[in-house]
Design an enzyme around this catalytic site. Structure first.
Site, short mmCIF file in Angstrom:
data_model
loop_
_atom_site.label_atom_id
_atom_site.label_comp_id
_atom_site.label_asym_id
_atom_site.label_seq_id
_atom_site.Cartn_x
_atom_site.Cartn_y
_atom_site.Cartn_z
N HIS A 36 -29.37 -7.83 -30.05
CA HIS A 36 -28.22 -7.20 -29.43
C HIS A 36 -27.88 -5.82 -30.00
O HIS A 36 -27.28 -5.01 -29.33
CB HIS A 36 -27.04 -8.17 -29.40
CG HIS A 36 -27.28 -9.21 -28.35
ND1 HIS A 36 -27.98 -10.35 -28.62
CD2 HIS A 36 -27.03 -9.22 -27.03
CE1 HIS A 36 -28.11 -11.04 -27.49
NE2 HIS A 36 -27.54 -10.38 -26.51
N ARG B 241 -22.04 -8.54 -20.04
CA ARG B 241 -22.18 -9.55 -21.10
C ARG B 241 -20.81 -9.78 -21.73
O ARG B 241 -20.43 -9.10 -22.69
CB ARG B 241 -23.13 -9.05 -22.19
CG ARG B 241 -24.59 -9.02 -21.81
CD ARG B 241 -25.45 -8.66 -23.02
NE ARG B 241 -26.83 -8.94 -22.81
CZ ARG B 241 -27.73 -8.06 -22.32
NH1 ARG B 241 -27.36 -6.84 -22.02
NH2 ARG B 241 -28.99 -8.43 -22.17
N ARG C 274 -20.94 -12.16 -16.17
CA ARG C 274 -21.59 -13.37 -16.67
C ARG C 274 -20.61 -14.13 -17.55
O ARG C 274 -19.99 -13.54 -18.44
CB ARG C 274 -22.84 -13.01 -17.46
CG ARG C 274 -23.45 -14.26 -18.09
CD ARG C 274 -24.74 -13.97 -18.77
NE ARG C 274 -24.55 -13.28 -20.02
CZ ARG C 274 -25.56 -12.85 -20.76
NH1 ARG C 274 -26.81 -13.00 -20.34
NH2 ARG C 274 -25.35 -12.24 -21.91
N GLU D 283 -33.40 -17.97 -16.57
CA GLU D 283 -33.93 -17.56 -17.87
C GLU D 283 -34.58 -18.71 -18.63
O GLU D 283 -34.92 -18.59 -19.79
CB GLU D 283 -32.85 -16.85 -18.71
CG GLU D 283 -31.51 -17.54 -18.80
CD GLU D 283 -30.46 -16.69 -19.52
OE1 GLU D 283 -30.80 -15.69 -20.17
OE2 GLU D 283 -29.28 -17.06 -19.43
N ASN E 259 -35.38 -11.59 -21.05
CA ASN E 259 -35.35 -11.66 -22.52
C ASN E 259 -35.49 -13.11 -22.97
O ASN E 259 -36.28 -13.44 -23.85
CB ASN E 259 -34.04 -11.10 -23.07
CG ASN E 259 -33.76 -9.70 -22.56
OD1 ASN E 259 -34.67 -9.03 -22.12
ND2 ASN E 259 -32.51 -9.29 -22.60
N ASP E 260 -34.71 -13.98 -22.35
CA ASP E 260 -34.81 -15.40 -22.69
C ASP E 260 -35.97 -16.08 -21.97
O ASP E 260 -36.61 -16.95 -22.53
CB ASP E 260 -33.49 -16.11 -22.38
CG ASP E 260 -32.47 -15.91 -23.48
OD1 ASP E 260 -32.85 -16.05 -24.66
OD2 ASP E 260 -31.32 -15.57 -23.18
N ARG F 74 -37.12 -14.23 -29.73
CA ARG F 74 -36.91 -12.83 -29.33
C ARG F 74 -36.41 -11.94 -30.46
O ARG F 74 -36.44 -10.72 -30.35
CB ARG F 74 -35.93 -12.77 -28.14
CG ARG F 74 -34.56 -13.28 -28.47
CD ARG F 74 -33.70 -13.44 -27.22
NE ARG F 74 -32.95 -12.24 -26.88
CZ ARG F 74 -32.07 -12.18 -25.90
NH1 ARG F 74 -31.85 -13.24 -25.13
NH2 ARG F 74 -31.41 -11.08 -25.64
N CYS G 192 -31.90 -8.79 -14.85
CA CYS G 192 -31.04 -8.08 -15.78
C CYS G 192 -31.59 -8.13 -17.21
O CYS G 192 -30.97 -7.64 -18.13
CB CYS G 192 -29.62 -8.61 -15.72
SG CYS G 192 -29.51 -10.37 -16.07
C1 PEP Z 1 -31.75 -12.24 -20.75
O1 PEP Z 1 -31.88 -13.27 -21.41
O2 PEP Z 1 -32.72 -11.62 -20.25
C2 PEP Z 1 -30.42 -11.65 -20.56
C3 PEP Z 1 -30.25 -10.64 -19.74
O3 PEP Z 1 -29.38 -12.15 -21.28
P1 PEP Z 1 -29.15 -11.89 -22.86
O4 PEP Z 1 -30.10 -10.79 -23.28
O5 PEP Z 1 -27.74 -11.50 -23.04
O6 PEP Z 1 -29.49 -13.22 -23.45
MG MG Z 2 -30.20 -14.52 -21.88
#
Ligand code: PEP
Ligand code: MG
Length: 572
Positions: free
Chosen positions: A190, A298, A334, A433, A456-457, A467, A504
């Protein structure tokens, strides 16, 4: 010259001087003092208070000059606390009556006031609680001789740190910080996401050597595009990078033409390019960069760096502001996604062996009405002021989705009974995800208005690669054929049910991947503000037919390295 390579986390090039942020563990040595030490401690207290006032006065003046009176007022409020007729005697009494050393006395008093204020219902008074804490810590740091890095930001610098919390990052003056370098982190941690939303180049995951060797005031080049960092660069490297920096600036200038243009492919097909946000300050850069809405808000950042849950009212104000600032452009909110690498200490969740596979996101919300309902109420109430949509994170089964939707229905009913206004037809979507959600995307698509793919997830759970772990960061790639297939499967299932699909996760702003995503039919691309203009430019160079043909070829490739090399050859 020393060259260090890390993970390119936020694009751009910086040339400047270093400033090292050592981890400041503030340990207060609590000492019981004797009667004849009281005067000495009082003297220390008063001299620290005078120094704190002087530095606050200076900060106030500097801020007013550079950022305007309004931003400077925060320091005015801090100064008033130090002049408060109750606060100073409280410090003194603690030293005199409890026989405590000055640092411990200040800390105790500040903690007491901060706890008292932060328990208050009124938002303004609660804010005062955190101001008191800030001021108190400034005095404590002076008493302990600990330097405050934000006060040292007098010239443009490159910050080097072990890691930076999202709130550290948010506090830096973006005019002064040329780049971030951190020992920890990965592209999707983050901190990296925050750096991108601020538009500051960053290289993360540089390893412990960086921190051990780093010193203040060294000449440095940071290449946020390749992840290369040059300490004390030689003349030819410096020249090379001065040129690159000029080219980068020229590219930024060229891209400005896309600011007011609707995102379209070469054949005129409209695609949506929108931004990701974590707090209301991210809205301006999204709009300035030509974002056509918000594809991911977020909301967990509203819950972080504080001592208790934000109230419905506080959230309502933020969502309303986002809705109003975006006008008729969509804002996808979200619902709370905590857990994993986003901890909320005040919720006191038990420690877990595998936080990313544990009690997180929708799993928490479905169990905690006291958290979920106020958030849903706030979003719904704000929905009358713009074009808000609700999105659930981390859905792994149809039951979870149904349960979440039922709670939304409950909340709508409550609001109606209270006579509150809201958009009764608000769109409800979910993130894709988790691989299980992809496999049942046909069932899920019947129950929602849209999907947004969180790569990302999705990558983390598909390839089983943490990650946030820099050691295995190269494995966390959207180019893995399994990930490419999952993306395609999701879009097909959604389109069969007549709903649209966004993305996203960070892959949506990956300039090499865009032709593939376009070719498999992605409808909306949501990314950090810094990537929006470039994405619009790339989209404008491809027809849907060309992208489809390339996507078919890409799907034949058997490894991420083959995909990556191929994508580079088709770049326009
Ligand atoms: C993701 O997981 O791709 C996502 C957009 O959410 P975050 O990065 O906040 O987990
Ligand atoms: Mg995520």
């Amino acid at each position: 010259m020393i060259l260090v390579k890390g993970i390119a986390a936020s694009p751009g090039i910086a040339i400047g001087k270093t400033l090292v942020k050592k981890d400041q563990k503030i340990e207060i040595d609590r000492k019981n003092i004797s009667e004849d030490q009281v005067d000495e401690e009082l003297e220390k207290l008063h001299s620290a208070l005078a120094e704190a006032k002087e530095s606050l006065q200076q900060l106030k003046e500097q801020t007013a000059e550079k950022m305007g009176e309004e931003k400077a007022e925060i320091f005015g409020a801090h100064l008033m606390i130090l002049d408060d007729p109750e606060v100073i005697p409280a410090f003194e009494d603690k030293i005199k009556d409890d026989k405590l050393n000055a640092a411990a006395a200040v800390k105790d008093v500040v903690d007491k006031y901060a706890a008292m204020f932060s328990a208050m219902e009124d938002e303004y008074l609660r804010e005062r609680g955190s101001d008191i804490k800030d001021v108190g810590m400034r005095v404590v740091k002076i008493l302990l001789g600990v330097e405050d890095i934000s006060d040292k930001l007098e010239e443009e610098i490159v910050i080097i740190a072990e890691d930076l919390t999202p709130s550290d990052t948010a506090q830096f003056d973006t005019d002064k910080v040329l780049a971030f370098l951190t020992k920890d982190g990965s592209r999707t941690s983050h901190t990296a996401i925050m750096a991108r939303s601020l538009g500051i180049p960053a290289v993360v995951g540089l390893g412990s050597e960086l921190i051990e060797k780093a010193e203040d005031n060294i000449e440095i080049i940071v290449d946020g595009n390749s992840g290369k960092v040059y300490f004390s660069p030689d003349d030819s490297t410096l020249e090379e990078y001065k040129e690159k920096l000029a080219e980068y600036k020229a590219e930024q200038k060229r891209l400005e033409t896309y600011q007011d243009k609707k995102a379209k492919t070469k054949d005129g097909t409209e695609v949506e390019v929108v931004g990701n946000m974590g707090n209301v300050n991210d809205i301006a850069p999204i709009l300035e960069n030509g974002g056509e809405g918000v594809g991911l808000f977020r909301t967990e950042f509203l819950y972080m760096d504080r001592n208790q849950l934000p109230t419905e009212e506080e959230q309502f104000k933020v969502y309303k502001e986002a809705a109003e600032k975006m006008g008729d452009k969509p804002v996808i909110i979200r619902t709370l996604d905590v857990g994993g690498d986003k901890d909320l200490p005040y919720l006191d969740f038990p420690e877990e062996m595998n936080p990313f596979l544990g009690y997180r996101a929708i799993r928490v919300c479905l169990e905690r009405d006291d958290i979920f309902k106020p958030q849903l109420r706030a979003i719904l109430r704000a929905s009358q002021y713009g074009n808000l949509k609700i999105m659930f994170p981390m859905i792994s089964s149809l039951e979870e989705l149904d349960e979440a939707k039922l709670i939304v229905e409950d909340v709508k009913k409550e609001l109606k009974e209270e006579g509150q206004q809201f958009n009764e037809d608000i769109d409800i979507g979910m993130m894709i995800e988790i691989p299980s959600a992809v496999m049942i995307a046909d069932f899920l698509a019947q129950e929602v208005d849209f999907f947004s793919i969180g790569t990302n997830d999705l990558i983390q759970y598909t390839i089983a690669v943490d990650r946030t772990n820099e050691k295995i960061a190269p494995m966390h790639t959207p180019y893995h054929p399994a990930v490419l297939r999952l993306i395609k499967m999701t879009i097909e299932a959604a389109h069969n049910e007549g709903i649209w699909v966004g993305m996203c996760g960070e892959a949506a702003g990956d300039e090499y991947l865009i032709p593939y995503l376009l070719g498999v039919g992605l409808d909306e691309f949501s990314m950090s503000a810094v990537s929006i203009l470039k994405t619009k430019e790339i989209l404008s160079k491809w027809t849907i037919e060309e992208a489809k043909k390339e996507a078919e070829k890409i799907l034949e490739l058997k490894s991420d390295t083959a995909v990556k090399s191929y994508l580079k050859t088709i770049e326009k």
